[in-house]
Design an enzyme around this catalytic site. Structure first.
Site, PDB file in Angstrom:
ATOM      1  N   ARG A   1      -8.216   8.115   4.395  1.00  0.00           N
ATOM      2  CA  ARG A   1      -9.208   7.092   4.020  1.00  0.00           C
ATOM      3  C   ARG A   1      -9.958   6.597   5.247  1.00  0.00           C
ATOM      4  O   ARG A   1     -11.198   6.496   5.231  1.00  0.00           O
ATOM      5  CB  ARG A   1      -8.512   5.912   3.335  1.00  0.00           C
ATOM      6  CG  ARG A   1      -9.414   4.702   3.106  1.00  0.00           C
ATOM      7  CD  ARG A   1      -8.626   3.476   2.696  1.00  0.00           C
ATOM      8  NE  ARG A   1      -7.663   3.068   3.713  1.00  0.00           N
ATOM      9  CZ  ARG A   1      -7.948   2.307   4.765  1.00  0.00           C
ATOM     10  NH1 ARG A   1      -9.175   1.870   4.948  1.00  0.00           N
ATOM     11  NH2 ARG A   1      -7.025   1.992   5.640  1.00  0.00           N
ATOM     12  N   ARG A   2      -9.206   6.300   6.303  1.00  0.00           N
ATOM     13  CA  ARG A   2      -9.862   5.820   7.519  1.00  0.00           C
ATOM     14  C   ARG A   2     -10.733   6.907   8.139  1.00  0.00           C
ATOM     15  O   ARG A   2     -11.867   6.647   8.564  1.00  0.00           O
ATOM     16  CB  ARG A   2      -8.807   5.344   8.530  1.00  0.00           C
ATOM     17  CG  ARG A   2      -8.125   4.046   8.111  1.00  0.00           C
ATOM     18  CD  ARG A   2      -7.061   3.633   9.113  1.00  0.00           C
ATOM     19  NE  ARG A   2      -6.416   2.373   8.697  1.00  0.00           N
ATOM     20  CZ  ARG A   2      -5.134   2.125   8.799  1.00  0.00           C
ATOM     21  NH1 ARG A   2      -4.313   3.055   9.296  1.00  0.00           N
ATOM     22  NH2 ARG A   2      -4.635   0.959   8.418  1.00  0.00           N
TER      23      ARG A   2
ATOM     24  N   CYS B   1      -1.635   7.148  -1.947  1.00  0.00           N
ATOM     25  CA  CYS B   1      -2.017   6.425  -0.740  1.00  0.00           C
ATOM     26  C   CYS B   1      -2.516   7.358   0.362  1.00  0.00           C
ATOM     27  O   CYS B   1      -3.022   6.892   1.379  1.00  0.00           O
ATOM     28  CB  CYS B   1      -0.849   5.577  -0.236  1.00  0.00           C
ATOM     29  SG  CYS B   1       0.632   6.511   0.190  1.00  0.00           S
TER      30      CYS B   1
ATOM     31  N   ARG C   1       1.221  10.066  14.002  1.00  0.00           N
ATOM     32  CA  ARG C   1       2.320   9.430  13.291  1.00  0.00           C
ATOM     33  C   ARG C   1       3.019   8.475  14.240  1.00  0.00           C
ATOM     34  O   ARG C   1       2.713   8.418  15.420  1.00  0.00           O
ATOM     35  CB  ARG C   1       3.306  10.492  12.780  1.00  0.00           C
ATOM     36  CG  ARG C   1       2.810  11.184  11.521  1.00  0.00           C
ATOM     37  CD  ARG C   1       3.885  11.263  10.464  1.00  0.00           C
ATOM     38  NE  ARG C   1       4.537   9.980  10.227  1.00  0.00           N
ATOM     39  CZ  ARG C   1       5.756   9.854   9.732  1.00  0.00           C
ATOM     40  NH1 ARG C   1       6.472  10.929   9.431  1.00  0.00           N
ATOM     41  NH2 ARG C   1       6.282   8.672   9.520  1.00  0.00           N
TER      42      ARG C   1
ATOM     43  N   ARG D   1       1.813   4.487  18.578  1.00  0.00           N
ATOM     44  CA  ARG D   1       0.392   4.839  18.488  1.00  0.00           C
ATOM     45  C   ARG D   1      -0.419   4.165  19.592  1.00  0.00           C
ATOM     46  O   ARG D   1      -1.299   4.788  20.196  1.00  0.00           O
ATOM     47  CB  ARG D   1      -0.146   4.463  17.105  1.00  0.00           C
ATOM     48  CG  ARG D   1       0.558   5.211  15.982  1.00  0.00           C
ATOM     49  CD  ARG D   1      -0.051   4.903  14.623  1.00  0.00           C
ATOM     50  NE  ARG D   1       0.766   5.463  13.535  1.00  0.00           N
ATOM     51  CZ  ARG D   1       0.315   5.775  12.332  1.00  0.00           C
ATOM     52  NH1 ARG D   1      -0.960   5.566  12.046  1.00  0.00           N
ATOM     53  NH2 ARG D   1       1.113   6.272  11.416  1.00  0.00           N
TER      54      ARG D   1
ATOM     55  N   LYS E   1       0.821  -1.216   0.000  1.00  0.00           N
ATOM     56  CA  LYS E   1       0.000   0.000   0.000  1.00  0.00           C
ATOM     57  C   LYS E   1       0.855   1.267   0.000  1.00  0.00           C
ATOM     58  O   LYS E   1       0.348   2.358  -0.286  1.00  0.00           O
ATOM     59  CB  LYS E   1      -0.976   0.009   1.172  1.00  0.00           C
ATOM     60  CG  LYS E   1      -0.350   0.157   2.536  1.00  0.00           C
ATOM     61  CD  LYS E   1      -1.433   0.237   3.604  1.00  0.00           C
ATOM     62  CE  LYS E   1      -0.828   0.456   4.981  1.00  0.00           C
ATOM     63  NZ  LYS E   1      -1.875   0.598   6.033  1.00  0.00           N
ATOM     64  N   ASP E   2       2.154   1.135   0.316  1.00  0.00           N
ATOM     65  CA  ASP E   2       3.053   2.296   0.295  1.00  0.00           C
ATOM     66  C   ASP E   2       3.593   2.590  -1.098  1.00  0.00           C
ATOM     67  O   ASP E   2       4.163   3.671  -1.319  1.00  0.00           O
ATOM     68  CB  ASP E   2       4.248   2.074   1.232  1.00  0.00           C
ATOM     69  CG  ASP E   2       3.860   2.054   2.697  1.00  0.00           C
ATOM     70  OD1 ASP E   2       2.816   2.638   3.038  1.00  0.00           O
ATOM     71  OD2 ASP E   2       4.602   1.455   3.498  1.00  0.00           O
TER      72      ASP E   2
END
Length: 318
Positions: free
Chosen positions: A129-130, A241, A147, A153, A81-82
């Site tokens: 997106r989230r 992305c 980040r 996180r 996805k990166d």
């Protein structure tokens, strides 16, 4: 095949080295080729800026690609996805291993599920997106950009700074933190990022079918068909992305089902489409790509490109 260990380039994070070591171990098990990890620091690992400010695309992969071109490593492993959707000149995706669970996961205080979070709860995520899809489900929550690696996180939840964070389920498994998951979002609730849960093995084009032919031992044709369809949606929308685009394809018994969504960052507006087609084989990548492009064009006709453009405009506004 040589007795000299191959050099696998990887980012330095726990997640990156874990997933790269997993690929290395599988290649060795299937082919006998010895592999050593070469740890490389990417710009995305050292910058303090949020990924939305950077545009997201390529910030985690460019350093690895530079090493490939220079010949200091033989191949690299990325989180798919990166990867930018535009192919890199002189490089090729030699293998896409079988995908892990692509879903997103909630890690909340007190073991709370998403539906049980109180109004005003603070949810951390670095993904537009989230944020967009979560806001469509629960506009009464507060979504904050964060980040850092998964451990950083999760620490913001245990410290009380946040009430929950949303991360990739696959990534949490790779760093041994699935016990922190309190809820998992099914695709019907939130579509994952194109390629989420999948890895990409990249090398120089002229070496893929020569001295690195053994990389094909970890290629998984159904996963490749799925992710090329997903990434074709992203490419046709001219989104990266960091865009609020979700896409998820499933290949089952000769059929490829693709679902996609483009959602405004406040969750108020969305374009969602899905389509299922027959594939002669999972190796029929041209048809898989065409599916993604056709679905994206239908979505553009319904205004998906405007939603993407508005999201980018919001990102670029000081």
């Amino acid at each position: 095949m040589t007795a000299t260990p191959a050099r696998l380039g990887t980012r330095r994070s726990t997640m990156a080295t874990t997933q790269s070591q997993g690929v290395a171990d599988t290649i060795t098990e299937r082919t006998g080729q010895a592999i050593e990890l070469e740890l490389i620091t990417s710009f995305g690992d050292v910058t303090k800026a949020h990924l939305t400010q950077l545009g997201g695309t390529g910030v985690f992969v460019n350093a690895l690609r530079d090493e490939l071109v220079a010949g200091t490593i033989d191949f690299a492993v990325h989180s798919l996805k990166d990867l930018p959707t535009t192919p890199a000149e002189g490089l090729v995706l030699a293998a896409i291993p079988e995908r892990d669970d692509p879903r997103d996961a909630l890690c909340a205080r007190d073991g709370l599920k998403f539906a049980d979070l109180p109004a005003g709860a603070r949810i951390g995520t670095g993904s537009p997106r989230r944020v967009a899809q979560l806001a469509a489900l629960r506009p009464d929550l507060v979504y904050l950009p964060i980040r850092g690696n998964a451990e950083t996180r999760l620490g913001k939840v245990s410290s009380g700074e946040l009430d929950a964070v949303v991360l990739a389920y696959a990534g949490l498994g790779r760093v041994g933190r699935r016990d922190d998951v309190t809820d998992v979002f099914e695709p019907e609730q939130m579509l994952p990022a194109p390629g989420q849960g999948a890895l990409a093995v990249e090398c120089r084009t002229e070496r893929a079918d020569a001295d690195l032919a053994y990389l094909s031992a970890v290629d998984h044709a159904p996963t490749r068909a799925e992710v090329v369809a997903e990434r074709a949606v992203l490419a046709e929308l001219e989104a990266g992305c960091a865009a609020p685009v979700g896409a998820y394809a499933e290949y089952t018994e000769g059929r490829l089902r693709l679902r996609a969504a483009v959602v405004a960052t406040n969750g108020a507006t969305a374009v969602r489409r899905e389509r299922t087609i027959d594939l002669d084989s999972p190796g029929d990548l041209d048809t898989a790509v065409a599916l993604g492009r056709d679905l994206a064009r239908q979505m553009i006709a319904e205004g998906a490109d405007r939603i993407v453009a508005e999201a980018f405009a919001e990102r670029d506004t000081p």
